[in-house]
Motif scaffolding. Structure first.
Motif, PDB file in Angstrom:
ATOM      1  N   ALA A 220       0.925  -1.328   0.045  1.00 30.68           N
ATOM      2  CA  ALA A 220      -0.112  -0.102   0.044  1.00 30.68           C
ATOM      3  C   ALA A 220       0.717   1.364   0.108  1.00 30.68           C
ATOM      4  O   ALA A 220       0.549   2.127  -0.697  1.00 30.68           O
ATOM      5  N   GLN A 221       2.081   1.453   0.771  1.00 32.48           N
ATOM      6  CA  GLN A 221       2.705   2.518   1.010  1.00 32.48           C
ATOM      7  C   GLN A 221       3.680   2.668  -0.497  1.00 32.48           C
ATOM      8  O   GLN A 221       3.640   3.846  -1.121  1.00 32.48           O
ATOM      9  N   ALA A 222       3.955   1.576  -1.059  1.00 33.71           N
ATOM     10  CA  ALA A 222       4.531   1.559  -2.501  1.00 33.71           C
ATOM     11  C   ALA A 222       3.719   1.960  -3.626  1.00 33.71           C
ATOM     12  O   ALA A 222       4.070   2.992  -4.342  1.00 33.71           O
ATOM     13  N   TYR A 223       2.498   1.805  -3.393  1.00 37.90           N
ATOM     14  CA  TYR A 223       1.485   2.138  -4.257  1.00 37.90           C
ATOM     15  C   TYR A 223       1.216   3.587  -4.341  1.00 37.90           C
ATOM     16  O   TYR A 223       1.244   4.410  -5.235  1.00 37.90           O
ATOM     17  N   GLN A 224       1.229   4.300  -2.906  1.00 35.92           N
ATOM     18  CA  GLN A 224       1.088   5.702  -2.767  1.00 35.92           C
ATOM     19  C   GLN A 224       2.403   6.222  -3.313  1.00 35.92           C
ATOM     20  O   GLN A 224       2.015   7.436  -3.853  1.00 35.92           O
ATOM     21  N   VAL A 225       3.555   5.931  -2.816  1.00 34.59           N
ATOM     22  CA  VAL A 225       4.935   6.541  -3.786  1.00 34.59           C
ATOM     23  C   VAL A 225       4.839   6.405  -5.116  1.00 34.59           C
ATOM     24  O   VAL A 225       4.889   7.571  -5.873  1.00 34.59           O
ATOM     25  N   LEU A 226       4.384   5.447  -5.730  1.00 37.95           N
ATOM     26  CA  LEU A 226       4.466   5.245  -7.322  1.00 37.95           C
ATOM     27  C   LEU A 226       3.354   6.262  -7.921  1.00 37.95           C
ATOM     28  O   LEU A 226       3.253   6.536  -8.942  1.00 37.95           O
ATOM     29  N   ALA A 227       2.127   6.428  -7.133  1.00 40.42           N
ATOM     30  CA  ALA A 227       0.960   7.038  -7.436  1.00 40.42           C
ATOM     31  C   ALA A 227       1.561   8.499  -7.881  1.00 40.42           C
ATOM     32  O   ALA A 227       1.046   9.311  -8.553  1.00 40.42           O
ATOM     33  N   LEU A 228       2.466   9.134  -6.984  1.00 37.19           N
ATOM     34  CA  LEU A 228       2.877  10.436  -7.282  1.00 37.19           C
ATOM     35  C   LEU A 228       3.297  10.490  -8.767  1.00 37.19           C
ATOM     36  O   LEU A 228       3.510  11.605  -9.203  1.00 37.19           O
ATOM     37  N   PHE A 229       3.764   9.271  -9.483  1.00 40.11           N
ATOM     38  CA  PHE A 229       4.481   9.446 -10.745  1.00 40.11           C
ATOM     39  C   PHE A 229       3.345   8.982 -11.821  1.00 40.11           C
ATOM     40  O   PHE A 229       3.585   8.641 -12.828  1.00 40.11           O
ATOM     41  N   GLY A 230       2.304   8.251 -11.239  1.00 41.27           N
ATOM     42  CA  GLY A 230       1.330   7.769 -12.271  1.00 41.27           C
ATOM     43  C   GLY A 230       1.717   6.047 -12.486  1.00 41.27           C
ATOM     44  O   GLY A 230       1.346   5.535 -13.455  1.00 41.27           O
ATOM     45  N   ALA A 231       2.606   5.605 -11.600  1.00 36.04           N
ATOM     46  CA  ALA A 231       2.998   4.271 -11.971  1.00 36.04           C
ATOM     47  C   ALA A 231       2.658   3.283 -10.701  1.00 36.04           C
ATOM     48  O   ALA A 231       3.085   2.191 -10.668  1.00 36.04           O
ATOM     49  N   GLN A 232       1.390   3.618 -10.153  1.00 37.14           N
ATOM     50  CA  GLN A 232       0.929   2.617  -9.155  1.00 37.14           C
ATOM     51  C   GLN A 232       0.496   1.330  -9.352  1.00 37.14           C
ATOM     52  O   GLN A 232       0.633   0.289  -8.681  1.00 37.14           O
ATOM     53  N   ALA A 233       0.246   1.080 -10.745  1.00 34.60           N
ATOM     54  CA  ALA A 233      -0.070  -0.186 -11.283  1.00 34.60           C
ATOM     55  C   ALA A 233       1.215  -1.142 -11.063  1.00 34.60           C
ATOM     56  O   ALA A 233       0.783  -2.410 -10.871  1.00 34.60           O
ATOM     57  N   HIS A 234       2.223  -0.504 -10.908  1.00 36.13           N
ATOM     58  CA  HIS A 234       3.768  -1.430 -10.615  1.00 36.13           C
ATOM     59  C   HIS A 234       3.789  -1.750  -9.310  1.00 36.13           C
ATOM     60  O   HIS A 234       4.740  -2.806  -8.919  1.00 36.13           O
ATOM     61  N   ALA A 235       3.050  -1.288  -8.281  1.00 33.82           N
ATOM     62  CA  ALA A 235       3.302  -1.610  -6.997  1.00 33.82           C
ATOM     63  C   ALA A 235       3.359  -3.214  -6.508  1.00 33.82           C
ATOM     64  O   ALA A 235       3.919  -3.718  -5.622  1.00 33.82           O
ATOM     65  N   ILE A 236       2.249  -3.864  -7.109  1.00 32.18           N
ATOM     66  CA  ILE A 236       1.934  -5.180  -6.895  1.00 32.18           C
ATOM     67  C   ILE A 236       3.099  -6.007  -7.263  1.00 32.18           C
ATOM     68  O   ILE A 236       3.342  -7.252  -6.850  1.00 32.18           O
ATOM     69  N   ASP A 237       3.997  -5.533  -8.112  1.00 36.44           N
ATOM     70  CA  ASP A 237       5.149  -6.333  -8.610  1.00 36.44           C
ATOM     71  C   ASP A 237       6.342  -6.244  -7.545  1.00 36.44           C
ATOM     72  O   ASP A 237       7.301  -6.950  -7.515  1.00 36.44           O
ATOM     73  N   ILE A 238       6.237  -5.179  -6.482  1.00 42.30           N
ATOM     74  CA  ILE A 238       7.318  -5.084  -5.708  1.00 42.30           C
ATOM     75  C   ILE A 238       7.079  -6.055  -4.597  1.00 42.30           C
ATOM     76  O   ILE A 238       6.124  -6.045  -3.934  1.00 42.30           O
ATOM     77  N   GLN A 239       8.270  -6.862  -4.330  1.00 48.26           N
ATOM     78  CA  GLN A 239       8.250  -7.725  -3.215  1.00 48.26           C
ATOM     79  C   GLN A 239       8.687  -7.138  -1.932  1.00 48.26           C
ATOM     80  O   GLN A 239       9.873  -6.909  -1.912  1.00 48.26           O
ATOM     81  N   PRO A 240       8.098  -6.855  -0.990  1.00 46.71           N
ATOM     82  CA  PRO A 240       8.292  -6.445   0.235  1.00 46.71           C
ATOM     83  C   PRO A 240       9.296  -7.202   1.092  1.00 46.71           C
ATOM     84  O   PRO A 240       9.344  -8.266   0.803  1.00 46.71           O
ATOM     85  N   SER A 241      10.291  -6.702   1.569  1.00 46.56           N
ATOM     86  CA  SER A 241      11.298  -7.281   2.500  1.00 46.56           C
ATOM     87  C   SER A 241      10.649  -7.683   3.808  1.00 46.56           C
ATOM     88  O   SER A 241       9.257  -7.522   3.840  1.00 46.56           O
ATOM     89  N   ALA A 242      11.427  -8.484   4.458  1.00 52.75           N
ATOM     90  CA  ALA A 242      10.865  -8.778   5.835  1.00 52.75           C
ATOM     91  C   ALA A 242      10.293  -7.567   6.521  1.00 52.75           C
ATOM     92  O   ALA A 242       9.247  -7.684   7.159  1.00 52.75           O
ATOM     93  N   LYS A 243      11.112  -6.240   6.513  1.00 53.85           N
ATOM     94  CA  LYS A 243      10.593  -5.121   7.050  1.00 53.85           C
ATOM     95  C   LYS A 243       9.253  -4.758   6.580  1.00 53.85           C
ATOM     96  O   LYS A 243       8.135  -4.412   7.366  1.00 53.85           O
ATOM     97  N   GLY A 244       9.199  -4.674   5.240  1.00 46.69           N
ATOM     98  CA  GLY A 244       7.881  -4.343   4.505  1.00 46.69           C
ATOM     99  C   GLY A 244       6.700  -5.366   4.957  1.00 46.69           C
ATOM    100  O   GLY A 244       5.585  -4.876   5.170  1.00 46.69           O
ATOM    101  N   ALA A 245       6.871  -6.556   5.046  1.00 48.56           N
ATOM    102  CA  ALA A 245       6.069  -7.730   5.481  1.00 48.56           C
ATOM    103  C   ALA A 245       5.593  -7.474   6.769  1.00 48.56           C
ATOM    104  O   ALA A 245       4.598  -7.549   7.178  1.00 48.56           O
TER     105      ALA A 245
END
Length: 167
Positions: free
Chosen positions: A99-124
């Motif tokens: 969700a946070q990656a989606y919000q960051v990428l939405a600043l650039f209109g690239a939010q569709a790619h957030a689903i491809d980012i594999q969170p680290s243990a910290k992100g999980a």
């Protein structure tokens, strides 16, 4: 019915399925391209100049969720083309929830790619904490004598009041 007639019928049916499949694939590709174009057009940041003005403004944004080093790596990795963002370092976003990656990428209109980012243990772990925090009953009044010490954490401080918006 002759074998050749059956063969012709099966071949026609298979050919029709292939045509339908190709047409469906084309429609989906067009829909995805249209969605991406809309996302880019609605995004606030389209160029290095936009980014410089945005970061210089000091306004709170989704970029604040990045750790300082990850933020620096991410911002330095950004490249823009005529249609907006063309490259970024996705590894810098791994410390975030999806969700946070989606919000960051939405600043650039690239939010569709957030689903491809594999969170680290910290992100999980953050995603789990966010889910757990969503089960907490919100405070009706500020907690007097406490201050916000971190995400959903209030610590004693006689001169403060901690609210349910503690982040």
């Amino acid at each position: 019915m002759k074998l050749s007639t059956v063969f012709l019928a099966v071949a026609l049916a298979l050919g029709s399925a292939t045509i339908v499949q190709a047409a469906t694939s084309d429609v989906l590709a067009q829909d995805l391209a249209q969605r991406d174009a809309i996302n880019r057009s609605l995004a606030p940041l389209h160029s290095a100049d936009d980014l410089a003005a945005f970061t210089a403004s000091g306004r709170a944004s989704a970029l604040d969720a990045l750790a300082p080093l990850d933020r620096a790596v991410f911002l330095q990795s950004l490249q823009f083309g005529p249609d907006g963002l063309s490259r970024y370092d996705a590894t810098a976003l791994r410390g975030l929830t999806t969700a946070q990656a989606y919000q960051v990428l939405a600043l650039f209109g690239a939010q569709a790619h957030a689903i491809d980012i594999q969170p680290s243990a910290k992100g999980a772990a953050l995603a789990t904490a966010d889910r757990d925090a969503s089960r907490v009953v919100p405070m009706l009044e500020p907690l007097k004598g406490f201050r916000c010490a971190g995400h959903s954490t209030c610590s004693e401080d006689p001169s403060s009041a901690c609210t349910d918006n503690c982040k």
